[in-house]
Design a protein around this motif. Structure first.
Motif, PDB file in Angstrom:
ATOM      1  N   ASP A  62      39.515  48.855  40.290  1.00 38.69           N
ATOM      2  CA  ASP A  62      39.543  49.156  41.723  1.00 38.69           C
ATOM      3  C   ASP A  62      40.301  48.044  42.460  1.00 38.69           C
ATOM      4  O   ASP A  62      39.936  46.872  42.357  1.00 38.69           O
ATOM      5  N   SER A 100      40.285  47.032  45.497  1.00 37.21           N
ATOM      6  CA  SER A 100      39.470  46.221  46.409  1.00 37.21           C
ATOM      7  C   SER A 100      38.654  45.184  45.637  1.00 37.21           C
ATOM      8  O   SER A 100      38.389  44.088  46.129  1.00 37.21           O
ATOM      9  N   ALA A 127      41.020  42.385  44.446  1.00 37.37           N
ATOM     10  CA  ALA A 127      41.365  41.489  45.563  1.00 37.37           C
ATOM     11  C   ALA A 127      40.279  40.449  45.817  1.00 37.37           C
ATOM     12  O   ALA A 127      40.559  39.370  46.344  1.00 37.37           O
ATOM     13  N   ASP A 128      39.048  40.765  45.434  1.00 40.04           N
ATOM     14  CA  ASP A 128      37.928  39.818  45.585  1.00 40.04           C
ATOM     15  C   ASP A 128      37.767  39.068  44.264  1.00 40.04           C
ATOM     16  O   ASP A 128      37.056  39.506  43.362  1.00 40.04           O
TER      17      ASP A 128
END
Length: 369
Positions: free
Chosen positions: A26, A28, A31-32
């Protein structure tokens, strides 16, 4: 034959594995970085656990099949084959169950990290520095045998040889999880090279193994770092004396546990490249802060465990190197061997293996598995 409680614990892991497999793709989550790294480690752990679980279930199925053949078949040859299969499977199952039990215990998230290895001469003056140098060589040879990369980030030499202090960065697969058992006070009993009467002296050196912090493990305001540069000095030709490649950083840091503010001072002269030295000094700053912030975590482990196998307690006397008798004794697990020359030459894996077994037994008892 089957451990039903173990099978119950394995239920639902397939669904979690599929969930984690989806999450790590994923955008998102990617990105974390903190979450992505945590989920990637969980994915690898689940993959190993599910692989072991499949072998275990296959072995249980083999037992059932062999028993069925023995109950229904009259052919002597088939019965003999079934009996051999049953004996083999029955003997293999206990070891498989132990493997799964250990895999079910959450691993220390820091075990997979690289490590900072600090060795300091303790009581004993010049002899302690010489002994610290011997330990540094021992760990360098051990790391070389493991295929790990070792670089000296700072060193202060002793007047008679060895080191008053030496700091090394070690990188490779599972470095911290292996070297963490070496933290503590190491004692040596021998006739020092500086002794004229032939008397045996006892000296000591302290080893500290810290998990190397990643950039996202700690928050540092780089704008508040004060940098100085200086000429490195020492061997290396004219470049060392003319180019200011050495770096020194000063950083004011507030300890979130104690609330105290302190100045951290770090020097790095490892390379002739100033940007590389800056990068390595930053890495040591992150590791220092990470270690301090996680001291409570280490203390919690120490309070829960009856033995001090890998608590990171740097004041505990963990091992004695007795040269007159050629003996190594690890006091945490009453481990004694008489191959001191090979041991100080880097052959320390057997001792570490015994420490791992002791810690695993502790973990199993705590988890009531």
């Amino acid at each position: 034959m089957a451990d039903n409680s173990l099978l119950d614990r394995l239920d639902g892991l397939d669904a979690r594995f599929e969930e984690v497999s989806t999450l790590i793709t994923d955008p998102s989550v990617i990105a974390d970085m903190k979450r992505y790294v945590r989920l990637s480690k969980e994915y690898k752990e689940l993959e190993r656990l599910l692989s072991a679980a499949k072998r275990y279930r296959d072995m249980l199925a083999s037992v059932d099949d062999a028993k069925q053949v023995l109950e229904s078949e009259s052919d002597p040859e088939l019965r003999e084959l079934a009996k051999e299969e049953l004996d083999s499977a029955t003997n293999s199952i206990p070891a498989m169950e132990e493997e799964i039990k250990l895999l079910l215990i959450p691993s220390d998230p820091e075990d997979s990290k690289n490590a900072i290895l600090e060795i300091r001469g303790g009581t004993g003056g010049d002899e302690a520095a010489i002994f610290a140098g011997d330990l540094a060589k021992m760990y360098m040879r051990y790391c070389e045998s493991k295929g790990w990369n070792v670089s000296v980030t700072s060193a202060s030499e002793g007047a008679a040889g060895g080191y008053k202090e030496i700091v090394m960065a070690v990188s490779g697969d599972g470095v911290y999880g292996t070297l963490k058992y070496e933290s503590g006070v190491h004692r040596v009993q021998r006739v020092p090279a500086t002794e004229t009467q032939g008397r045996v002296h006892t000296s000591a050196a302290t080893v500290a193994v810290l998990p190397e912090a990643e950039a996202f493990d700690v928050e540092i305001n780089e704008g508040e770092i004060k940098w100085d540069t200086f000429r490195s000095g020492g061997a290396g030709g004219q470049n060392v004396n003319k180019v200011e490649s050495g770096v020194r950083l000063r950083y004011m840091w507030k300890n979130p546990i104690t609330g105290e503010t302190q100045e951290i001072l770090i020097e790095c002269t490892e390379t002739r490249d100033q940007p590389k030295n800056k990068e390595r000094a930053l890495s040591r700053l992150r590791t220092y802060i990470y270690d301090k912030e996680h001291q409570k975590y280490i203390d919690d482990i120490a309070s829960r465990r009856k033995t001090m196998v890998s608590t990171g307690d740097r004041s505990a006397k963990i091992r004695t190197y007795n040269y007159p008798q050629g003996r190594i004794t690890d006091h945490r697990i009453n481990y004694t061997i008489y191959n001191l020359p090979a041991f100080v030459n880097g052959d320390i894996q057997d001792c570490i293996d015994h420490l791992i077994v002791a810690e695993n037994a502790e973990k199993l008892k705590e988890a009531e598995l």
